[in-house]
Design a protein around this motif. Structure first.
Motif, PDB file in Angstrom:
ATOM      1  N   ILE A  21       0.813  -1.212   0.000  1.00 12.60           N
ATOM      2  CA  ILE A  21       0.000   0.000   0.000  1.00 12.60           C
ATOM      3  C   ILE A  21       0.851   1.269   0.000  1.00 12.60           C
ATOM      4  O   ILE A  21       0.359   2.357  -0.291  1.00 12.60           O
ATOM      5  CB  ILE A  21      -0.994  -0.040   1.205  1.00 12.60           C
ATOM      6  CG1 ILE A  21      -2.298   0.666   0.836  1.00 12.60           C
ATOM      7  CG2 ILE A  21      -0.397   0.549   2.459  1.00 12.60           C
ATOM      8  CD1 ILE A  21      -3.090  -0.005  -0.235  1.00 12.60           C
ATOM      9  N   MET A  22       2.139   1.120   0.295  1.00 12.51           N
ATOM     10  CA  MET A  22       2.997   2.299   0.430  1.00 12.51           C
ATOM     11  C   MET A  22       2.937   3.248  -0.767  1.00 12.51           C
ATOM     12  O   MET A  22       2.863   4.463  -0.577  1.00 12.51           O
ATOM     13  CB  MET A  22       4.432   1.889   0.710  1.00 12.51           C
ATOM     14  CG  MET A  22       5.233   3.073   1.163  1.00 12.51           C
ATOM     15  SD  MET A  22       6.381   2.669   2.417  1.00 12.51           S
ATOM     16  CE  MET A  22       7.726   2.187   1.419  1.00 12.51           C
ATOM     17  N   PRO A  23       2.961   2.742  -2.004  1.00 17.03           N
ATOM     18  CA  PRO A  23       2.922   3.689  -3.131  1.00 17.03           C
ATOM     19  C   PRO A  23       1.615   4.473  -3.237  1.00 17.03           C
ATOM     20  O   PRO A  23       1.541   5.469  -3.955  1.00 17.03           O
ATOM     21  CB  PRO A  23       3.100   2.797  -4.365  1.00 17.03           C
ATOM     22  CG  PRO A  23       3.312   1.428  -3.891  1.00 17.03           C
ATOM     23  CD  PRO A  23       3.105   1.350  -2.433  1.00 17.03           C
ATOM     24  N   PHE A  24       0.575   4.019  -2.530  1.00 13.66           N
ATOM     25  CA  PHE A  24      -0.741   4.667  -2.628  1.00 13.66           C
ATOM     26  C   PHE A  24      -1.040   5.620  -1.466  1.00 13.66           C
ATOM     27  O   PHE A  24      -1.927   6.462  -1.554  1.00 13.66           O
ATOM     28  CB  PHE A  24      -1.857   3.615  -2.625  1.00 13.66           C
ATOM     29  CG  PHE A  24      -1.840   2.692  -3.815  1.00 13.66           C
ATOM     30  CD1 PHE A  24      -2.299   3.127  -5.049  1.00 13.66           C
ATOM     31  CD2 PHE A  24      -1.370   1.392  -3.704  1.00 13.66           C
ATOM     32  CE1 PHE A  24      -2.302   2.280  -6.151  1.00 13.66           C
ATOM     33  CE2 PHE A  24      -1.363   0.533  -4.800  1.00 13.66           C
ATOM     34  CZ  PHE A  24      -1.828   0.980  -6.026  1.00 13.66           C
ATOM     35  N   LEU A  25      -0.324   5.419  -0.372  1.00 14.09           N
ATOM     36  CA  LEU A  25      -0.704   6.094   0.877  1.00 14.09           C
ATOM     37  C   LEU A  25      -0.149   7.512   0.964  1.00 14.09           C
ATOM     38  O   LEU A  25       1.020   7.749   0.696  1.00 14.09           O
ATOM     39  CB  LEU A  25      -0.195   5.261   2.070  1.00 14.09           C
ATOM     40  CG  LEU A  25      -0.665   5.724   3.443  1.00 14.09           C
ATOM     41  CD1 LEU A  25      -2.159   5.501   3.603  1.00 14.09           C
ATOM     42  CD2 LEU A  25       0.096   4.980   4.549  1.00 14.09           C
ATOM     43  N   SER A  26      -1.007   8.445   1.387  1.00  9.86           N
ATOM     44  CA  SER A  26      -0.554   9.835   1.524  1.00  9.86           C
ATOM     45  C   SER A  26       0.209  10.064   2.817  1.00  9.86           C
ATOM     46  O   SER A  26       1.156  10.841   2.848  1.00  9.86           O
ATOM     47  CB  SER A  26      -1.755  10.776   1.472  1.00  9.86           C
ATOM     48  OG  SER A  26      -2.275  10.812   0.162  1.00  9.86           O
ATOM     49  N   GLY A  27      -0.222   9.424   3.903  1.00  6.35           N
ATOM     50  CA  GLY A  27       0.475   9.638   5.162  1.00  6.35           C
ATOM     51  C   GLY A  27      -0.212   8.958   6.319  1.00  6.35           C
ATOM     52  O   GLY A  27      -1.195   8.219   6.135  1.00  6.35           O
ATOM     53  N   SER A  28       0.309   9.219   7.514  1.00 11.37           N
ATOM     54  CA  SER A  28      -0.211   8.594   8.731  1.00 11.37           C
ATOM     55  C   SER A  28      -0.155   9.566   9.896  1.00 11.37           C
ATOM     56  O   SER A  28       0.724  10.426   9.942  1.00 11.37           O
ATOM     57  CB  SER A  28       0.664   7.394   9.125  1.00 11.37           C
ATOM     58  OG  SER A  28       0.271   6.253   8.456  1.00 11.37           O
ATOM     59  N   PHE A  29      -1.066   9.357  10.831  1.00 13.86           N
ATOM     60  CA  PHE A  29      -1.056  10.135  12.070  1.00 13.86           C
ATOM     61  C   PHE A  29      -1.136   9.157  13.234  1.00 13.86           C
ATOM     62  O   PHE A  29      -1.745   8.100  13.099  1.00 13.86           O
ATOM     63  CB  PHE A  29      -2.272  11.069  12.147  1.00 13.86           C
ATOM     64  CG  PHE A  29      -2.473  11.901  10.917  1.00 13.86           C
ATOM     65  CD1 PHE A  29      -1.488  12.778  10.481  1.00 13.86           C
ATOM     66  CD2 PHE A  29      -3.649  11.800  10.174  1.00 13.86           C
ATOM     67  CE1 PHE A  29      -1.674  13.542   9.338  1.00 13.86           C
ATOM     68  CE2 PHE A  29      -3.844  12.563   9.024  1.00 13.86           C
ATOM     69  CZ  PHE A  29      -2.845  13.442   8.602  1.00 13.86           C
ATOM     70  N   THR A  30      -0.550   9.548  14.369  1.00 14.40           N
ATOM     71  CA  THR A  30      -0.767   8.730  15.562  1.00 14.40           C
ATOM     72  C   THR A  30      -1.538   9.548  16.589  1.00 14.40           C
ATOM     73  O   THR A  30      -1.528  10.777  16.568  1.00 14.40           O
ATOM     74  CB  THR A  30       0.546   8.215  16.185  1.00 14.40           C
ATOM     75  OG1 THR A  30       1.362   9.323  16.552  1.00 14.40           O
ATOM     76  CG2 THR A  30       1.297   7.316  15.207  1.00 14.40           C
ATOM     77  N   ILE A  31      -2.211   8.831  17.474  1.00 16.82           N
ATOM     78  CA  ILE A  31      -3.102   9.480  18.441  1.00 16.82           C
ATOM     79  C   ILE A  31      -2.992   8.802  19.801  1.00 16.82           C
ATOM     80  O   ILE A  31      -2.877   7.572  19.889  1.00 16.82           O
ATOM     81  CB  ILE A  31      -4.565   9.461  17.924  1.00 16.82           C
ATOM     82  CG1 ILE A  31      -5.513  10.161  18.910  1.00 16.82           C
ATOM     83  CG2 ILE A  31      -5.042   8.038  17.637  1.00 16.82           C
ATOM     84  CD1 ILE A  31      -6.917  10.364  18.357  1.00 16.82           C
ATOM     85  N   LYS A  32      -3.024   9.623  20.851  1.00 12.85           N
ATOM     86  CA  LYS A  32      -3.004   9.109  22.221  1.00 12.85           C
ATOM     87  C   LYS A  32      -4.408   8.689  22.639  1.00 12.85           C
ATOM     88  O   LYS A  32      -5.398   9.274  22.206  1.00 12.85           O
ATOM     89  CB  LYS A  32      -2.532  10.202  23.182  1.00 12.85           C
ATOM     90  CG  LYS A  32      -1.043  10.449  23.187  1.00 12.85           C
ATOM     91  CD  LYS A  32      -0.729  11.440  24.311  1.00 12.85           C
ATOM     92  CE  LYS A  32       0.706  11.907  24.246  1.00 12.85           C
ATOM     93  NZ  LYS A  32       1.672  10.857  24.570  1.00 12.85           N
ATOM     94  N   ASP A  33      -4.460   7.730  23.558  1.00  9.87           N
ATOM     95  CA  ASP A  33      -5.750   7.245  24.053  1.00  9.87           C
ATOM     96  C   ASP A  33      -6.602   8.384  24.613  1.00  9.87           C
ATOM     97  O   ASP A  33      -7.811   8.434  24.405  1.00  9.87           O
ATOM     98  CB  ASP A  33      -5.542   6.185  25.150  1.00  9.87           C
ATOM     99  CG  ASP A  33      -5.185   4.828  24.549  1.00  9.87           C
ATOM    100  OD1 ASP A  33      -4.928   4.765  23.328  1.00  9.87           O
ATOM    101  OD2 ASP A  33      -5.162   3.840  25.301  1.00  9.87           O
ATOM    102  N   LYS A  34      -5.957   9.283  25.343  1.00  6.27           N
ATOM    103  CA  LYS A  34      -6.695  10.389  25.964  1.00  6.27           C
ATOM    104  C   LYS A  34      -7.500  11.164  24.915  1.00  6.27           C
ATOM    105  O   LYS A  34      -8.656  11.521  25.105  1.00  6.27           O
ATOM    106  CB  LYS A  34      -5.680  11.305  26.671  1.00  6.27           C
ATOM    107  CG  LYS A  34      -6.163  12.690  27.034  1.00  6.27           C
ATOM    108  CD  LYS A  34      -7.041  12.682  28.293  1.00  6.27           C
ATOM    109  CE  LYS A  34      -7.449  14.070  28.738  1.00  6.27           C
ATOM    110  NZ  LYS A  34      -8.375  14.749  27.821  1.00  6.27           N
TER     111      LYS A  34
END
Ligand SMILES: *Cc1c(COP(=O)(O)O)cnc(C)c1O
Length: 445
Positions: free
Chosen positions: A355-368
């Motif tokens: 999927i890497m060639p298709f993906l724009s990006g990623s975000f991470t999020i805290k549980d809170k």
């Protein structure tokens, strides 16, 4: 040139340090390719999605019979696309400080029939594909034009009772496979990891599914299930870490989204970009949906994954280039998160690279922050989503106001088009969560 590569190395170092320290990050994917090139080098194609869709159509009369709740969609499993303008306003006006432009929509896979989560797409699809193969091989169905409702007859059920289905799961995939497997008459065994909720296990047991419980994490449960299934030639293992069938089942969602966008008068073209935000665990669901969307909308759709800060297995695999050869535990993260559907330490065996060639990006999020979004959505729209699904709300927030995304919008010529953009939060689960659990989650301090 030299300076560029040095600075990108430095950026990567900083990013990895933040990931290791469980700090929320935004990542724009430098390995994303021109869409035509990405499509060309892809082993799976639009015709694979079309044939998966055709298979679901063949099974629709049977699904209607087994699950009357699918009647209003003629036996197909799909969800509504709804506008969440109150959520948009609240996000923009609260101290979260979002700057969401354009329309904010939500794809309600939380309310998919049968399993109440996105797993109703991939999980059910793979069970049906296997069922069709067995039924044709054993003469229960005479070819693809036959009447599939025969599969609900007692003779068919007698046959399926000799066959086993097994799956490893953090909960939701087990629900999808277990419920549909049991309805078809299979002996179904679900191998559940530690974070699987008690109510999911009970629901499955009430349908005659065997639930195996493990203290280990998701990858461990998959391993145990796979090993047990291999010992039995009448057993079929739904392998969430390696399955192309699950992937295609998810990808069909993109095809089914098209008429819904039209119905909402949402245009997707160069002047009207589409942004889609998907919670990511092992990668099957967000990967499959992204793949489908990129086949259909090409450069005009921008897909982002969201992962918990303690379990960013897909992001870690992509940034290091190690994909499933690295786990979040390898860098000292726990893998534990309230987003139980995303509590995965190691990503799928093929999806990261695929999927890497298709993906724009990623975000991470805290549980809170997941809880903050959950409450806000409940207050503003009266919609309840389980924690994993709420993670996706972080997508449009990051898109509007982070340095990394400022650069992404600039590089992709998006700034002057944002007012005409559509954002889709992919709401991956929640409708089956029991009332008591729901109350607890919403009122958690
Ligand atoms: C499984 C799941 C996801 C993520 O899907 P993966 O295929 O594991 O990446 C997201 N949300 C919910 C609610 C899920 O159950």
């Amino acid at each position: 040139m030299e300076i560029d590569s040095l600075s990108s190395l430095e950026r990567r170092e900083i990013l990895l340090t933040d990931i290791r320290n469980a700090i929320e990050v935004e990542w724009s994917n430098p390995m994303k390719m021109n869409n035509d090139d990405a499509v060309l080098r892809s082993a799976l194609t639009m015709s694979d999605i079309d044939s998966a869709y055709a298979r679901l159509r063949r099974f629709a009369p049977l699904m209607r019979l087994l699950f009357p709740e699918t009647e209003d969609r003629n036996g197909m499993i799909d969800s509504d696309l709804v506008e969440v303008s109150k959520l948009k306003r609240a996000l923009n006006n609260s101290r979260i400080g979002a700057d969401i432009k354009g329309r904010l929509m939500m794809k309600m896979d939380s309310h998919l029939a049968v399993a109440g989560s996105v797993k109703a797409r991939g999980g059910i699809y793979e069970v049906l594909k296997h069922t069709e193969k067995l039924a044709v091989e054993h003469g229960i169905l005479i070819g693809y034009e036959d009447d599939y409702t025969k599969l609900a007859d007692s003779e068919a059920k007698e046959f399926f009772a000799t066959q086993k289905l097994q799956v490893g799961s953090t909960g939701n995939l087990g629900l999808a496979v277990g419920i549909v497997g049991a309805a078809l008459g299979y002996q179904t065994i679900v191998h559940m990891s530690a974070e699987a909720k008690e109510w999911k296990k009970e629901l499955l047991r009430s349908k005659g599914v065997t639930v195996m419980e493990y203290h280990g994490d998701y990858n461990e449960a998959v391993k145990m299930g796979r090993a047990e299934s291999q010992q039995d030639e009448d057993s079929y293992f739904i392998d969430d870490e390696n399955s192309h069938e699950l992937f295609l089942g998810y990808a069909v969602a993109a095809k089914m989204l098209l008429p819904q966008l039209e119905h909402e008068h949402i245009v997707v073209d160069k002047e009207h970009p589409l942004f889609v935000y998907l919670p990511c665990g092992v990668g099957g669901a967000p990967g499959g949906i992204t793949f489908g969307l990129k086949q259909i909308f090409g450069e005009n759709v921008h897909c982002f994954f969201i992962e918990p800060t303690q379990a960013p297995c897909m992001l870690l695999g992509m940034v290091t280039g190690l994909f499933n050869n690295i786990s979040v535990q390898d860098i000292g993260l726990s893998g534990n998160t309230v987003a139980d559907g995303l509590a995965v330490g190691r990503s799928s065996g093929f999806i990261g690279e695929y999927i890497m060639p298709f993906l724009s990006g990623s975000f991470t999020i805290k549980d809170k922050r997941i809880f903050d979004y959950m409450k806000l959505l409940w207050q503003e729209e009266g919609i309840f989503l389980e924690p994993s699904a709420c993670a996706a709300i972080h997508g449009p927030v990051c898109m509007g106001h982070s340095a990394v995304m400022d650069e992404y919008r600039y590089d992709n010529n998006l700034n002057r088009r944002m007012e005409r953009a559509t954002h889709i939060i992919w709401a991956t689960g929640g409708s089956l969560v029991p009332e008591g659990e729901k109350e607890q989650l919403i009122h958690k301090k």
